[in-house]
Design a protein around this motif. Structure first.
Motif, PDB file in Angstrom:
ATOM      1  N   ALA A  53       0.835  -1.209   0.000  1.00  0.00           N
ATOM      2  CA  ALA A  53       0.000   0.000   0.000  1.00  0.00           C
ATOM      3  C   ALA A  53       0.863   1.249   0.000  1.00  0.00           C
ATOM      4  O   ALA A  53       1.893   1.306   0.677  1.00  0.00           O
ATOM      5  N   ASP A  54       0.461   2.228  -0.746  1.00  0.00           N
ATOM      6  CA  ASP A  54       1.003   3.588  -0.669  1.00  0.00           C
ATOM      7  C   ASP A  54       2.517   3.701  -0.870  1.00  0.00           C
ATOM      8  O   ASP A  54       3.212   4.281  -0.037  1.00  0.00           O
ATOM      9  N   PRO A  55       3.042   3.200  -1.985  1.00  0.00           N
ATOM     10  CA  PRO A  55       4.468   3.439  -2.237  1.00  0.00           C
ATOM     11  C   PRO A  55       4.774   4.874  -2.650  1.00  0.00           C
ATOM     12  O   PRO A  55       5.874   5.365  -2.422  1.00  0.00           O
ATOM     13  N   HIS A  56       3.827   5.552  -3.299  1.00  0.00           N
ATOM     14  CA  HIS A  56       3.992   6.955  -3.707  1.00  0.00           C
ATOM     15  C   HIS A  56       5.263   7.160  -4.548  1.00  0.00           C
ATOM     16  O   HIS A  56       6.013   8.126  -4.338  1.00  0.00           O
ATOM     17  N   PHE A  57       5.492   6.277  -5.495  1.00  0.00           N
ATOM     18  CA  PHE A  57       6.617   6.482  -6.401  1.00  0.00           C
ATOM     19  C   PHE A  57       6.433   7.801  -7.158  1.00  0.00           C
ATOM     20  O   PHE A  57       5.321   8.183  -7.503  1.00  0.00           O
ATOM     21  N   GLY A  58       7.516   8.482  -7.426  1.00  0.00           N
ATOM     22  CA  GLY A  58       7.468   9.757  -8.134  1.00  0.00           C
ATOM     23  C   GLY A  58       7.285  10.968  -7.250  1.00  0.00           C
ATOM     24  O   GLY A  58       7.388  12.107  -7.719  1.00  0.00           O
ATOM     25  N   LYS A  59       7.054  10.752  -5.955  1.00  0.00           N
ATOM     26  CA  LYS A  59       6.817  11.882  -5.057  1.00  0.00           C
ATOM     27  C   LYS A  59       8.057  12.759  -4.917  1.00  0.00           C
ATOM     28  O   LYS A  59       7.966  13.988  -4.859  1.00  0.00           O
ATOM     29  N   ALA A  60       9.225  12.132  -4.885  1.00  0.00           N
ATOM     30  CA  ALA A  60      10.460  12.903  -4.739  1.00  0.00           C
ATOM     31  C   ALA A  60      10.649  13.874  -5.899  1.00  0.00           C
ATOM     32  O   ALA A  60      11.096  15.007  -5.714  1.00  0.00           O
ATOM     33  N   GLY A 175      -5.110   0.570   2.654  1.00  0.00           N
ATOM     34  CA  GLY A 175      -4.003   1.456   2.999  1.00  0.00           C
ATOM     35  C   GLY A 175      -4.531   2.838   3.304  1.00  0.00           C
ATOM     36  O   GLY A 175      -5.420   3.014   4.115  1.00  0.00           O
ATOM     37  N   HIS A 176      -3.962   3.852   2.653  1.00  0.00           N
ATOM     38  CA  HIS A 176      -4.428   5.241   2.654  1.00  0.00           C
ATOM     39  C   HIS A 176      -4.103   6.009   3.931  1.00  0.00           C
ATOM     40  O   HIS A 176      -3.702   7.179   3.892  1.00  0.00           O
ATOM     41  N   ILE A 177      -4.223   5.363   5.104  1.00  0.00           N
ATOM     42  CA  ILE A 177      -4.123   6.070   6.377  1.00  0.00           C
ATOM     43  C   ILE A 177      -2.678   6.337   6.778  1.00  0.00           C
ATOM     44  O   ILE A 177      -2.381   7.298   7.477  1.00  0.00           O
ATOM     45  N   HIS A 178      -1.731   5.489   6.340  1.00  0.00           N
ATOM     46  CA  HIS A 178      -0.319   5.546   6.773  1.00  0.00           C
ATOM     47  C   HIS A 178      -0.228   5.397   8.299  1.00  0.00           C
ATOM     48  O   HIS A 178       0.297   6.272   8.992  1.00  0.00           O
ATOM     49  N   PRO A 179      -0.740   4.305   8.880  1.00  0.00           N
ATOM     50  CA  PRO A 179      -0.839   4.209  10.335  1.00  0.00           C
ATOM     51  C   PRO A 179       0.513   4.157  11.027  1.00  0.00           C
ATOM     52  O   PRO A 179       1.475   3.556  10.541  1.00  0.00           O
ATOM     53  N   PRO A 194       5.876   3.032  12.120  1.00  0.00           N
ATOM     54  CA  PRO A 194       4.803   2.541  11.255  1.00  0.00           C
ATOM     55  C   PRO A 194       4.242   1.237  11.810  1.00  0.00           C
ATOM     56  O   PRO A 194       4.944   0.476  12.484  1.00  0.00           O
ATOM     57  N   CYS A 195       2.970   0.988  11.551  1.00  0.00           N
ATOM     58  CA  CYS A 195       2.355  -0.215  12.104  1.00  0.00           C
ATOM     59  C   CYS A 195       1.269  -0.753  11.181  1.00  0.00           C
ATOM     60  O   CYS A 195       0.745  -0.049  10.313  1.00  0.00           O
ATOM     61  N   THR A 212       6.996   9.124   3.115  1.00  0.00           N
ATOM     62  CA  THR A 212       5.611   9.362   3.506  1.00  0.00           C
ATOM     63  C   THR A 212       5.578   9.676   4.997  1.00  0.00           C
ATOM     64  O   THR A 212       6.505   9.379   5.741  1.00  0.00           O
ATOM     65  N   GLY A 213       4.470  10.250   5.451  1.00  0.00           N
ATOM     66  CA  GLY A 213       4.313  10.542   6.861  1.00  0.00           C
ATOM     67  C   GLY A 213       3.571   9.432   7.588  1.00  0.00           C
ATOM     68  O   GLY A 213       3.257   8.386   7.016  1.00  0.00           O
ATOM     69  N   LEU A 214       3.278   9.657   8.876  1.00  0.00           N
ATOM     70  CA  LEU A 214       2.568   8.691   9.702  1.00  0.00           C
ATOM     71  C   LEU A 214       1.357   9.357  10.344  1.00  0.00           C
ATOM     72  O   LEU A 214       1.421  10.514  10.764  1.00  0.00           O
ATOM     73  N   ALA A 215       0.255   8.619  10.430  1.00  0.00           N
ATOM     74  CA  ALA A 215      -0.932   9.061  11.151  1.00  0.00           C
ATOM     75  C   ALA A 215      -1.028   8.256  12.438  1.00  0.00           C
ATOM     76  O   ALA A 215      -1.173   7.028  12.403  1.00  0.00           O
ATOM     77  N   LYS A 216      -0.908   8.925  13.577  1.00  0.00           N
ATOM     78  CA  LYS A 216      -0.932   8.229  14.856  1.00  0.00           C
ATOM     79  C   LYS A 216      -2.309   7.621  15.106  1.00  0.00           C
ATOM     80  O   LYS A 216      -3.324   8.295  15.008  1.00  0.00           O
ATOM     81  N   MET A 217      -2.336   6.327  15.446  1.00  0.00           N
ATOM     82  CA  MET A 217      -3.571   5.594  15.647  1.00  0.00           C
ATOM     83  C   MET A 217      -3.818   5.402  17.140  1.00  0.00           C
ATOM     84  O   MET A 217      -2.885   5.214  17.928  1.00  0.00           O
ATOM     85  N   SER A 218      -5.085   5.425  17.521  1.00  0.00           N
ATOM     86  CA  SER A 218      -5.490   5.111  18.889  1.00  0.00           C
ATOM     87  C   SER A 218      -6.251   3.797  18.878  1.00  0.00           C
ATOM     88  O   SER A 218      -7.180   3.614  18.079  1.00  0.00           O
ATOM     89  N   CYS A 219      -5.864   2.858  19.741  1.00  0.00           N
ATOM     90  CA  CYS A 219      -6.444   1.526  19.735  1.00  0.00           C
ATOM     91  C   CYS A 219      -7.682   1.460  20.623  1.00  0.00           C
ATOM     92  O   CYS A 219      -7.633   1.846  21.795  1.00  0.00           O
TER      93      CYS A 219
END
Length: 240
Positions: A53-60, A175-179, A194-195, A212-219
């Motif tokens: 999920a979410d390799p984001h090739f070409g972003k650089a 994917g999408h969330i970048h957890p 990452p998780c 890519t960045g990370l989105a902090k998740m709450s369990c």
């Protein structure tokens, strides 16, 4: 790595310790067995399928175009990682769960297709994400099996964004969330990693791309988090 013509050269891979091993976390949900890989991808032995999920090739390249000096080879490690996983697990299918390429066209797309063309015996699928906005002819090159929103793989619903209100017999892989999950030490140290974020009917993959960045998740009480820690995947215990 890429040679000066932009093609992937697997003979130029960096040297690694031959004794180094990556340890997947074995997990079963309903009737499906998952291997959560430290490389931030899932292998499904029953389907011989690799999920990314979410390799984001070409972003650089987009950042460089905006005047931000991101190194040109920032994505090279991700290509090497995919190549290594394919060699180890020998999948018949590779599914990209969206955001394969980061938005508008740049020359990094040619690198991506050059890499893809090295694996003629493997079917590569793309489930389109919000950043997969290139004109349709790019995806109709014969190199990609395109899925507009989701696709079924056994009992699994593969998608980019999380799906809601699933039938009880289905499990959503997305994917999408970048957890990411934050771990705290006794001395107020904090480390966000990452998780894989796992609920009874869903697994959200960490973003594969390094850029890519990370989105902090709450369990919640029915959620589980599996942190990517170097060459291992470890379950985070929130009971204490």
């Amino acid at each position: 790595m890429f040679n000066r013509l932009g093609f992937f050269d697997m003979h130029q891979q960096p040297k690694t310790n031959a004794t180094t091993t990556y340890e997947p976390f074995e997990l079963s949900i309903k009737q499906t067995h998952f291997q959560l890989l430290p490389e931030k991808a899932i292998f499904l032995p029953q389907h011989r399928s690799l999920l990314i999920a979410d390799p984001h090739f070409g972003k650089a390249a987009h950042f460089r175009k905006a005047g931000i000096p991101v190194p040109e080879n920032v994505h090279t490690g991700d290509y090497l990682k995919i190549n290594s996983i394919i060699k180890r697990y020998l999948p018949s299918d590779v599914f990209f769960l969206g955001d394969l390429f980061h938005s508008d066209f740049n020359n990094s797309w040619n690198d991506l297709e050059a890499f893809r063309s090295l694996f003629s015996d493997i079917k590569f699928h793309l489930i389109k994400g919000n950043h997969d906005i290139l004109p349709e002819e790019f995806y109709r090159s014969g190199l990609w099996e395109l899925h507009e929103q989701s696709c079924l793989l056994g009992e699994l619903v593969l998608s980019h964004e999380p799906k809601e209100k699933l039938p009880l017999e289905r499990v959503n892989i997305c994917g999408h969330i970048h957890p990411g999950i934050s771990l705290y030490g006794a001395g107020r140290q904090k480390l966000t990693m990452p998780c894989y974020f796992v609920s009874p009917q869903r697994i959200i993959l960490p973003a594969f791309g390094r850029f890519t960045g990370l989105a902090k998740m709450s369990c919640g009480k029915n959620d589980r988090a599996f942190a990517v820690a170097g060459k291992k995947v470890i379950e985070v215990n929130f009971s204490s």
